[in-house]
Design an enzyme around this catalytic site. Structure first.
Site: not given
Length: 162
Positions: A32, A35
């Protein structure tokens, strides 16, 4: 310090050890992008509030049981808990919102800033601030159900009650 959760048992132990400190759970994934982008800010906030907050990082791919329990479908998702109560949940890599939420909840007040309700933030709010999210590709069995810890804190309109 950000504690990387290794297992369900580790997670439960960290929740138990937190006592009356604020618990911030970062649901994330290695793949991600948002993230990865917000991780340094989270580490900075964890260090700043180390005496009053516990920051846990839960990799959704390695901790599926916890991911299902909290009904996580997008990353990053941040869950704020204090004294066993879910205070706020928001989705997206919005570092300003993360900082403001941590600041709001680490105080000594049980009702930060006198507010009695917190709305669950949506990915559209995060997207409006220029951040993005990552969605889980597969729907996990049971993920459509709101976890009891979150559901019990919500009223019928989806507003988090303090």
């Amino acid at each position: 310090m950000v504690h990387v959760i290794q297992s369900k048992e580790d997670f439960e132990q960290q929740l138990s050890n937190a006592g009356d400190k604020l618990i911030v759970i970062d649901f994330c994934a290695n793949w991600c992008g948002p993230c990865k982008i917000i991780a340094p800010k989270l580490a900075e906030l964890a260090a700043t509030y180390a005496e009053r907050a516990v920051v846990l990082k839960v990799n959704v791919d390695e901790n599926e049981e916890i991911t299902i329990e909290y009904n996580i479908t997008s990353m990053p998702t941040f869950v704020f808990i204090k004294s066993g109560e879910v205070l706020e949940v928001f989705v997206g890599g919005n570092s300003d919102k993360l900082a403001k939420s941590m600041e709001k909840y680490v105080g000594d007040n049980d009702e930060p800033n006198g507010e009695t309700q917190q709305h669950l933030s949506t990915s559209s709010e995060s997207a409006a601030s220029g951040s993005t999210i990552c969605d889980l590709d597969e729907e996990v069995e049971g993920a459509h159900e709101m976890p009891m810890r979150v559901q019990s804190a919500l009223d019928k309109e989806g507003v988090l009650e303090n």
